[in-house]
Write a protein that holds these residues in place. Structure first.
Motif, PDB file in Angstrom:
ATOM      1  N   GLU A  20       0.842  -1.217   0.000  1.00  0.00           N
ATOM      2  CA  GLU A  20       0.000   0.000   0.000  1.00  0.00           C
ATOM      3  C   GLU A  20       0.872   1.260   0.000  1.00  0.00           C
ATOM      4  O   GLU A  20       0.590   2.227  -0.720  1.00  0.00           O
ATOM      5  CB  GLU A  20      -0.925   0.013   1.225  1.00  0.00           C
ATOM      6  N   ASP A  22       3.941   1.477  -1.057  1.00  0.00           N
ATOM      7  CA  ASP A  22       4.589   1.564  -2.375  1.00  0.00           C
ATOM      8  C   ASP A  22       3.648   2.208  -3.379  1.00  0.00           C
ATOM      9  O   ASP A  22       4.051   3.078  -4.167  1.00  0.00           O
ATOM     10  CB  ASP A  22       4.976   0.154  -2.860  1.00  0.00           C
ATOM     11  N   GLU A  23       2.406   1.757  -3.349  1.00  0.00           N
ATOM     12  CA  GLU A  23       1.404   2.259  -4.296  1.00  0.00           C
ATOM     13  C   GLU A  23       1.182   3.761  -4.082  1.00  0.00           C
ATOM     14  O   GLU A  23       1.136   4.535  -5.050  1.00  0.00           O
ATOM     15  CB  GLU A  23       0.086   1.485  -4.088  1.00  0.00           C
ATOM     16  N   LYS A  26       4.256   5.633  -5.393  1.00  0.00           N
ATOM     17  CA  LYS A  26       4.299   5.603  -6.866  1.00  0.00           C
ATOM     18  C   LYS A  26       3.245   6.529  -7.465  1.00  0.00           C
ATOM     19  O   LYS A  26       3.529   7.311  -8.379  1.00  0.00           O
ATOM     20  CB  LYS A  26       4.072   4.171  -7.363  1.00  0.00           C
ATOM     21  N   ASN A  27       2.038   6.418  -6.949  1.00  0.00           N
ATOM     22  CA  ASN A  27       0.947   7.243  -7.488  1.00  0.00           C
ATOM     23  C   ASN A  27       1.257   8.734  -7.352  1.00  0.00           C
ATOM     24  O   ASN A  27       1.031   9.512  -8.269  1.00  0.00           O
ATOM     25  CB  ASN A  27      -0.366   6.922  -6.758  1.00  0.00           C
TER      26      ASN A  27
END
Length: 296
Positions: A20, A22-23, A26-27
DNA sequence: AATTTCCACAACCGCCTAAGT
DNA sequence: TACTTAGGCGGTTGTGGAAAT
């Protein structure tokens, strides 16, 4: 008084990143970029992480085009060659390997490549692996960290160590897993060369001595402080002899790594030429060359 | 099967440096 | 010029899984 920490450690999450997190990272980067300020980044992105941690996570794992694992033979050779030339400057080495990060290269070197080259395994894992210590099982020491002293007036045992005020040679038995370094002083130069030539003890390296009292002209005080004393006269040596390192047991075409000096190859007499254009430059280089390794 | 040891690698720590003020 | 600060870097540590006992 030490430097103020970059963030309040009690208020940030530490340890492994969750998918989560990481996401989220990245986003945010994909939408807004890093903003050029990693310290402020976690607050803006909604992460309870230290800015440095975010930066590291992004650079080493989340940014596009990162290669993971599966180092090729060619990459191995680049790492080995560059390590011999510049030591553990991982970011510089990694910059020569597209898609690789400094952390990845560093880990690869410490856990696999070093063992592949020098044969460390479970049975000898008691040997030091500290990067700041030059040990007998690491024939390509980091020259920046060398601060070893010792003296020996004759052919030394493998564990007798060296460096300042001494020349030293690496010697190799076959296979390379038995590699070791052997030190010698200028005083013992003749003894060593005689031993090598007459008894063929080990494949090794012979370096011609610099003239007595010659000092490196290198601006580095560390290098310049290495005064050579007791060296035999080199008056009988020709310029050609003085300008070469000799690997008497090398085969023609063998690649030979010269620590802090670069990659050379043995010629038909087992010699490796210096790059220096004149006497002074050659001596300067000679003073900088403290480690040698056959490249297999 | 349980425990210990080892290994790989992700992550952190702290120092150094360059840029900004 | 001196000071502050963030980024960058290399060394080291922590952790989870694999292998060995």
């Amino acid at each position: 008084m030490g430097r103020a920490p970059c963030c309040d450690k009690s208020k940030v999450k530490r340890g492994p990143w969750s998918p989560e997190e990481d996401e989220t990272l990245k986003n945010y980067v994909n939408k807004y970029g890093t903003g050029g300020n990693w310290i402020a980044f976690p607050h803006k992105a909604g992460l309870r992480r230290c800015g440095k941690s975010c930066r590291l996570r992004w650079l080493n794992y989340l940014r596009p085009n990162i290669k993971r694992g599966g180092f090729t033979e060619e990459e191995d050779n680049i790492i080995i060659s560059l390590y011999a030339k510049i030591g553990s400057r991982w970011s510089v080495i990694a910059s020569n390997l597209p898609g690789r990060t400094d952390n990845d290269v560093k880990n690869y070197w410490n856990t696999k490549l070093k063992k592949k080259l020098f044969g460390r395994n479970r049975s000898n894992s008691h040997l030091s692996t500290k990067a700041t210590t030059t040990t007998i099982d690491d024939p390509i020491p980091n020259l920046n960290n060398i601060n070893l002293h010792g003296s020996s007036s004759s052919l030394t045992a493998a564990n007798d160590f060296f460096i300042d005020d001494q020349l030293y040679i690496p010697s190799f038995s076959t296979p390379l897993t038995q590699s070791k370094l052997t030190a010698f002083t200028y005083d013992s130069y003749n003894l060593i060369t005689d031993e090598l030539h007459t008894r063929s003890l080990v494949p090794g390296l012979i370096q011609y001595p610099t003239p007595q009292g010659h000092q490196a002209t290198n601006s580095s005080s560390q290098e310049a402080s290495r005064t050579i004393s007791g060296s035999p006269s080199s008056s009988s040596l020709t310029l050609d002899q003085k300008s070469r390192l000799f690997f008497p047991f090398a085969n023609m075409g063998d690649d030979i790594l010269l620590g802090d000096f670069g990659l050379g190859f043995a010629d038909d007499r087992g010699g490796v030429g210096y790059c220096g254009q004149d006497d002074d430059e050659q001596y300067e280089i000679k003073h900088q060359v403290h480690s040698f390794s056959r490249c297999y």
